[in-house]
Motif scaffolding. Structure first.
Motif, PDB file in Angstrom:
ATOM      1  N   CYS A   1      -6.644  -0.978   0.327  1.00 27.07           N
ATOM      2  CA  CYS A   1      -5.899  -1.444   1.382  1.00 27.07           C
ATOM      3  C   CYS A   1      -6.840  -1.846   2.592  1.00 27.07           C
ATOM      4  O   CYS A   1      -7.521  -1.034   3.131  1.00 27.07           O
TER       5      CYS A   1
ATOM      6  N   CYS B   1      -5.261   0.068   5.974  1.00 25.54           N
ATOM      7  CA  CYS B   1      -5.784   1.762   6.326  1.00 25.54           C
ATOM      8  C   CYS B   1      -6.970   1.940   5.825  1.00 25.54           C
ATOM      9  O   CYS B   1      -7.618   3.123   6.095  1.00 25.54           O
TER      10      CYS B   1
ATOM     11  N   ILE C   1       0.084   4.142   0.760  1.00 26.68           N
ATOM     12  CA  ILE C   1      -0.430   4.919   1.891  1.00 26.68           C
ATOM     13  C   ILE C   1       0.020   4.657   3.174  1.00 26.68           C
ATOM     14  O   ILE C   1       0.849   5.394   3.846  1.00 26.68           O
ATOM     15  N   CYS C   2       0.135   3.310   3.779  1.00 30.22           N
ATOM     16  CA  CYS C   2       0.495   2.995   5.012  1.00 30.22           C
ATOM     17  C   CYS C   2       1.730   2.090   4.923  1.00 30.22           C
ATOM     18  O   CYS C   2       2.353   1.684   5.781  1.00 30.22           O
TER      19      CYS C   2
ATOM     20  N   CYS D   1       0.807  -1.294   0.021  1.00 31.88           N
ATOM     21  CA  CYS D   1      -0.208   0.026  -0.103  1.00 31.88           C
ATOM     22  C   CYS D   1       0.908   1.162  -0.025  1.00 31.88           C
ATOM     23  O   CYS D   1       1.707   1.359   0.699  1.00 31.88           O
TER      24      CYS D   1
HETATM   25 ZN   LIG Z   1      -2.862   0.867   3.577  1.00 29.24          ZN
END
Ligand SMILES: [Zn+2]
Length: 75
Positions: free
Chosen positions: A37, A40, A5-6, A3
């Motif tokens: 994801c 998150c 983002i995280c 992911c």
């Molecule tokens: Zn994520």
């Protein structure tokens, strides 16, 4: 996949339908790969996908097939 983002692994691609514009200019793209994801909860498009969407919008007149569909507005 990882992911963006995280940073955790386990993100998956889901094929989704996205719409752009409205009214007479409404344009629908099916099977858009969206990264989802489970860690998150984020869902996002990769830069590559965004690029391809811009290309599809640009060549919309040549690529699109007209289809009669039902459209409702959220009241
Ligand atoms: Zn994520």
């Amino acid at each position: 996949m990882i992911c963006d983002i995280c940073g955790k692994s386990g993100a998956r691609i889901r094929r989704m339908t996205r719409s752009y514009g409205r009214g007479e200019n409404l344009f629908v793209i099916e099977n858009v790969p969206v990264v989802v994801c489970p860690h998150c909860g984020e869902s996002y498009l990769t830069a590559e996908t965004l690029h391809e969407i811009e290309r599809l919008k640009l060549h919309r007149k040549n690529l699109a097939q007209e289809r009669c569909i039902d459209v409702v507005a959220f009241a």
